[in-house]
Design an enzyme around this catalytic site. Structure first.
Site, PDB file in Angstrom:
ATOM      1  N   GLU A   1       0.819  -1.209   0.000  1.00  0.00           N
ATOM      2  CA  GLU A   1       0.000   0.000   0.000  1.00  0.00           C
ATOM      3  C   GLU A   1       0.856   1.265   0.000  1.00  0.00           C
ATOM      4  O   GLU A   1       0.518   2.258  -0.635  1.00  0.00           O
ATOM      5  CB  GLU A   1      -0.942  -0.004   1.201  1.00  0.00           C
ATOM      6  CG  GLU A   1      -2.054  -1.019   1.103  1.00  0.00           C
ATOM      7  CD  GLU A   1      -2.832  -0.905  -0.191  1.00  0.00           C
ATOM      8  OE1 GLU A   1      -3.086   0.220  -0.638  1.00  0.00           O
ATOM      9  OE2 GLU A   1      -3.169  -1.949  -0.771  1.00  0.00           O
TER      10      GLU A   1
ATOM     11  N   CYS B   1     -14.657   2.052 -11.338  1.00  0.00           N
ATOM     12  CA  CYS B   1     -15.066   3.424 -11.013  1.00  0.00           C
ATOM     13  C   CYS B   1     -13.899   4.373 -11.276  1.00  0.00           C
ATOM     14  O   CYS B   1     -13.412   5.065 -10.378  1.00  0.00           O
ATOM     15  CB  CYS B   1     -15.522   3.495  -9.558  1.00  0.00           C
ATOM     16  SG  CYS B   1     -16.431   5.003  -9.146  1.00  0.00           S
TER      17      CYS B   1
ATOM     18  N   CYS C   1     -20.037   1.903 -15.336  1.00  0.00           N
ATOM     19  CA  CYS C   1     -21.112   1.819 -14.336  1.00  0.00           C
ATOM     20  C   CYS C   1     -21.940   0.544 -14.477  1.00  0.00           C
ATOM     21  O   CYS C   1     -22.431   0.006 -13.476  1.00  0.00           O
ATOM     22  CB  CYS C   1     -22.010   3.045 -14.445  1.00  0.00           C
ATOM     23  SG  CYS C   1     -21.187   4.594 -13.988  1.00  0.00           S
TER      24      CYS C   1
ATOM     25  N   CYS D   1     -20.596  -2.205 -12.331  1.00  0.00           N
ATOM     26  CA  CYS D   1     -20.275  -1.843 -10.948  1.00  0.00           C
ATOM     27  C   CYS D   1     -21.218  -2.531  -9.967  1.00  0.00           C
ATOM     28  O   CYS D   1     -22.444  -2.426 -10.089  1.00  0.00           O
ATOM     29  CB  CYS D   1     -20.361  -0.330 -10.782  1.00  0.00           C
ATOM     30  SG  CYS D   1     -19.987   0.222  -9.100  1.00  0.00           S
TER      31      CYS D   1
ATOM     32  N   CYS E   1     -25.659   3.779  -5.679  1.00  0.00           N
ATOM     33  CA  CYS E   1     -24.828   4.926  -6.034  1.00  0.00           C
ATOM     34  C   CYS E   1     -25.667   6.181  -6.270  1.00  0.00           C
ATOM     35  O   CYS E   1     -26.480   6.235  -7.199  1.00  0.00           O
ATOM     36  CB  CYS E   1     -23.995   4.607  -7.278  1.00  0.00           C
ATOM     37  SG  CYS E   1     -22.910   5.936  -7.795  1.00  0.00           S
TER      38      CYS E   1
END
Length: 490
Positions: free
Chosen positions: A109, A237, A244, A247, A253
């Site tokens: 990360e 995204c 979309c 998703c 959303c």
């Protein structure tokens, strides 16, 4: 050899300028993220949540626990099927020790901050081979960390990662904890899912996003949930052209709902009523909504969220830097490198001797020669040759390096016992802890050496074209610092 005070002072000023911005950023970050600890921590968090909730509309929150449950289920199911095969995920999945697993994820990360996955993979693999545990990293030297990190950019990440490993090793506390995370991808996902149009870099919005992330993280699979949220932002995204239809969060959303509503209004030729009636009908402009000065852009769709943070252009600086080479050194040719301070820009990395200068080249050679002599003593000024320039942009600085070369062909090999100075072979240079900018500088130097495919012909052409543009006074100055003919230039 004792270093002249004046030269040392100029180098100190140069490096203080480079580190001042990072210092301001650290102070701002620490002040904005400071959290109380001890018995008052829980009360402070609850008070903070009350303040946040009072300043925003429930439209931007998750009030229904059933909705949170559906979001977790949909996102994790999608992740289990669609996640990319990445080395840190394989390593984490095969590791039974939770602390070692958390360390592997932690390293990935940190490396992935502001850096693309394709770039990180090789660095991550080499890092984990060298330091497979947190304790291994804690016992490493900063020099080793910088050497492996060289070329990955944002070099303070490596230093802080090692500092964190040392503190964690000393504390003996478990590394693995269940907590939500917020990175650039998660910011985008959360801003769209809850239609947050205010500046995501502001303190209020940032706190709200962290609160949402902590509320949503799945306590049973916190690591996978965080990875899933980041993965969704990276692959579906996305900033532009989000997919979309693929998703798993589409039904929840707010941004997608807004797109559908705007399309319906447009098809019926009705004026847009905006989003206020669904957000904060009685309290005025919500602090998480986009400001009235930024109306909805039909062409952007869900990409209306998040609002792009305003960024200041990087400040411009100029530095003169010199590749000083001893071709006849014992054991083969050597080039001089000096070490930067252990704080500030490019902390602890090695570089060619450099000094901050004005963009005009008129006084650069003199300032650079003084810098060189502060490291190795008297040098022949007439051999200092301007070779070209390199432009490298850091996060907040656009730095132009004016590249010079100085070859000690007939001189007695120079030695120095000063700390922070090294004479390296070309092979050692390419494996040393040097920045990408210095590698660019060295390529300019190598391209001007005789016997290379980039050598004398291009040097002649660039020299002639440069002299055509110089004034008579500049030509005299240029010829003073470039005594060789193009055919015999070092």
């Amino acid at each position: 050899m004792k270093k002249p005070r004046a030269a040392a002072g100029s180098r100190s000023r140069h490096r203080k300028q480079s580190s001042s911005q990072e210092g301001r950023e650290k102070r701002a970050l620490s002040s904005s993220q400071a959290k109380p600890s001890g018995p008052d921590a829980g009360l402070a968090r609850r008070q903070e949540e009350v303040v946040l909730q009072a300043s925003v509309s429930p439209y931007h929150l998750f009030r229904d626990t059933a909705e949170v449950t559906v979001l977790r289920k949909n996102l994790l199911s999608w992740y289990d099927l669609e996640k990319r095969d990445l080395p840190w995920r394989r390593q984490a999945e095969g590791e039974m020790d939770l602390d070692r697993r958390a360390y592997a994820v932690w390293v990935s990360e940190v490396m992935l901050q502001q850096t693309q996955v394709a770039t990180v993979i090789n660095y991550y693999t080499r890092w984990m081979q060298k330091w497979p545990t947190l304790q291994d990293l804690a016992s490493a030297s900063l020099e080793e960390v910088n050497q492996l990190w060289a070329g990955l950019g944002y070099y303070s990440r490596g230093r802080r990662l090692q500092e964190g490993a040392r503190k964690q090793a000393d504390s003996q506390t478990p590394l693995c904890q269940a907590a939500g995370v917020v990175d650039g991808n998660v910011v985008r996902v959360l801003c769209r899912v809850r239609a947050i149009g205010a500046d995501p870099s502001s303190t209020l919005v940032s706190q709200h996003l962290w609160s949402l992330a902590q509320q949503l993280v799945d306590p049973a699979r916190p690591g996978d949930f965080n990875q899933a949220a980041m993965e969704l932002g990276a692959t579906v995204c996305t900033p532009q052209r989000p997919r979309c239809s693929q998703c798993p969060m589409q039904s929840l959303c707010r941004a997608h709902q807004r797109v559908e509503r705007e399309q319906l209004l447009a098809s019926q030729s009705l004026p847009s009523s905006g989003d206020v009636e669904e957000c904060a009908p009685n309290t005025g402009q919500c602090q998480l909504c986009a400001p009235p000065t930024e109306p909805w852009d039909q062409t952007l769709g869900v990409a209306n969220f998040p609002r792009k943070a305003s960024r200041r252009p990087p400040r411009e600086e100029c530095s003169a830097t010199c590749v000083l080479e001893q071709p006849r050194a014992v054991g083969g040719a050597r080039i001089l490198l000096v070490q930067r301070p252990n704080s500030g820009l490019l902390a602890g990395l090695w570089e060619f001797p450099s000094v901050t200068v004005e963009p005009s080249r008129q006084h650069q050679p003199k300032a650079l020669l003084q810098e060189l002599q502060s490291w190795v003593g008297p040098l022949p000024a007439t051999r200092l040759q301007h070779l070209g320039q390199v432009v490298h942009t850091f996060s907040h600085i656009k730095l132009t390096y004016q590249v010079y070369g100085l070859t000690l062909e007939e001189q007695t090999p120079v030695t120095t016992s000063l700390p922070g100075v090294r004479w390296l072979t070309r092979e050692e240079f390419h494996t040393a802890a040097v920045s990408t900018a210095m590698k660019k500088v060295f390529r300019v130097y190598e391209g001007q050496q005789p016997g290379t495919c980039k050598g004398s012909r291009r040097s002649q052409v660039s020299t002639l074209s440069r002299q055509k543009k110089l004034s008579p006074g500049q030509k005299v100055l240029d010829s003073f610092f470039q005594p060789y003919t193009s055919a015999g230039a070092p």
